[in-house]
Scaffold this motif. Sequence first.
Motif, mmCIF file in Angstrom:
data_model
loop_
_atom_site.group_PDB
_atom_site.id
_atom_site.type_symbol
_atom_site.label_atom_id
_atom_site.label_comp_id
_atom_site.label_asym_id
_atom_site.label_seq_id
_atom_site.Cartn_x
_atom_site.Cartn_y
_atom_site.Cartn_z
ATOM 1 N N ASP A 150 0.872 -1.180 0.000
ATOM 2 C CA ASP A 150 0.000 0.000 0.000
ATOM 3 C C ASP A 150 0.903 1.222 0.000
ATOM 4 O O ASP A 150 1.970 1.206 0.627
ATOM 5 N N ASP A 151 0.490 2.270 -0.686
ATOM 6 C CA ASP A 151 1.336 3.463 -0.742
ATOM 7 C C ASP A 151 1.202 4.321 0.507
ATOM 8 O O ASP A 151 1.935 5.294 0.675
ATOM 9 N N GLU A 152 0.270 3.972 1.403
ATOM 10 C CA GLU A 152 0.079 4.729 2.641
ATOM 11 C C GLU A 152 0.687 3.968 3.809
ATOM 12 O O GLU A 152 0.284 2.844 4.115
ATOM 13 N N GLU A 153 1.636 4.608 4.477
ATOM 14 C CA GLU A 153 2.318 3.988 5.617
ATOM 15 C C GLU A 153 1.345 3.639 6.736
ATOM 16 O O GLU A 153 1.483 2.601 7.385
ATOM 17 N N ARG A 154 0.354 4.485 6.958
ATOM 18 C CA ARG A 154 -0.574 4.235 8.072
ATOM 19 C C ARG A 154 -1.382 2.958 7.832
ATOM 20 O O ARG A 154 -1.701 2.226 8.784
ATOM 21 N N ILE A 155 -1.723 2.692 6.569
ATOM 22 C CA ILE A 155 -2.452 1.461 6.249
ATOM 23 C C ILE A 155 -1.563 0.249 6.516
ATOM 24 O O ILE A 155 -1.987 -0.748 7.107
ATOM 25 N N ASN B 146 0.942 0.106 8.572
ATOM 26 C CA ASN B 146 1.110 -0.034 10.021
ATOM 27 C C ASN B 146 -0.096 -0.733 10.642
ATOM 28 O O ASN B 146 0.045 -1.562 11.558
ATOM 29 N N THR C 137 5.714 0.019 0.384
ATOM 30 C CA THR C 137 4.889 1.013 -0.308
ATOM 31 C C THR C 137 5.143 0.986 -1.808
ATOM 32 O O THR C 137 4.481 1.701 -2.561
ATOM 33 N N ASP D 114 -3.308 -2.972 -2.122
ATOM 34 C CA ASP D 114 -4.258 -1.896 -2.386
ATOM 35 C C ASP D 114 -4.373 -1.732 -3.899
ATOM 36 O O ASP D 114 -3.476 -2.127 -4.648
ATOM 37 N N MET E 34 -2.554 2.925 -6.273
ATOM 38 C CA MET E 34 -1.186 3.269 -5.898
ATOM 39 C C MET E 34 -0.540 4.003 -7.076
ATOM 40 O O MET E 34 -0.791 3.655 -8.232
ATOM 41 N N LYS F 233 -12.777 -1.075 1.216
ATOM 42 C CA LYS F 233 -12.403 -0.076 2.214
ATOM 43 C C LYS F 233 -13.615 0.782 2.553
ATOM 44 O O LYS F 233 -14.408 1.111 1.663
#
Length: 367
Positions: free
Chosen positions: A40-45, A47, A63, A83, A86, A134
């Motif tokens: 996923d390109d989002e770090e929070r996802i 994590n 990512t 995801d 991206m 999502k």
Amino acid sequence: MTQVAATPPSPSSIVQAARLRRLSQEKVNAVSKPKILCVDDEERILNSLRALFRMDYEVTVTTDAHHALELLKQNHYHLLVSDQRMPLMQGVELLRQAKEISPHTVRILLTGFADLAAIVGSINEGEVYRYICKPWASEELQEVVGSAVKIGLELAELAPLSKLALVEANGAHPKIEPKLTEQASTEAEKHGYEPLVWPDNLSLLFVDQDLHLFNTFKELGIEGGSGQVLGARTPENALALMEHHEVGVIVASIDGVDRDNFGFLCLLKKEHPHVVSLAVARLGDSETIIDLVNSARVFRVIFHPLRPKVLRHHLEAAIKQVSEFRAQPELLKVQAAKEIAPTSSVLTTLSSRIKTRLSSIKSFFKH
């Protein structure tokens, strides 16, 4: 004789020993844990996914989809979770390439209902195990990942499928090369494609009220052997044919007057996962398409207007899939479908009409 009392271990040595035991156990657990790769390109996802699964699995995150492909080349992962949206590479393309690199890695796509093109693309190219929309519910995601990893562990034991294995699997099922009309032969030569070839005891079945799908196939100019190409107007008609013919591939319209065929494909997949189904739709309903994959495990989705060349392309892929199921029946584990609530509108009347007949249809896995 003088006895010397043993020196009790110091508190520091006890702590050190406990630490070594813990590290040793963690190492053992890490080795035995199934491996999943999350992209996923989002770090929070990432994590969130790592926090959700790190206790049960060895979780690798990135990512970068290109990095993910390199990881797949270097290591075997039991599950790939990607995801869709991206910037460097969309999830559909990642899953397509991942399938080529590591065909026994189970694939899940995280997507939104709005991504219709991506959903259809990932069905037809990446062949995903499940879609997770999502925002997801943690319990649902954990359940889906758990079932996917279990399948991934079993598939990891399989040897790569060779062309020789496909030939041997179909050895007891002589193949026929359907005859082409003179016009179709000219078209085949012009476009450089070979005639469709399938086992002589395997039938193709087209299901729709006006037999448009069956007639489109005939436009290819292909003359199948006796009982090789069948047409049915309703699920009941389809079952009547399947009780006397070994059907490996079904092409069914699933909306409008043919909406019952959606439930038919769901019920059929439960009883006969070896049947490869292609759904033909007129409308772009993302939720329905997602349900087709999760609950009916459709192999391909095709939209109207249905062109003969497009149909031919997907039929070739479907026939190859049937051959792979014959060569390695363990692959049918990936065909496990998500349960649909009995009160679902697609099953309320249909299941009572046809469910009891499903177990009687012919199957090359029930000889």
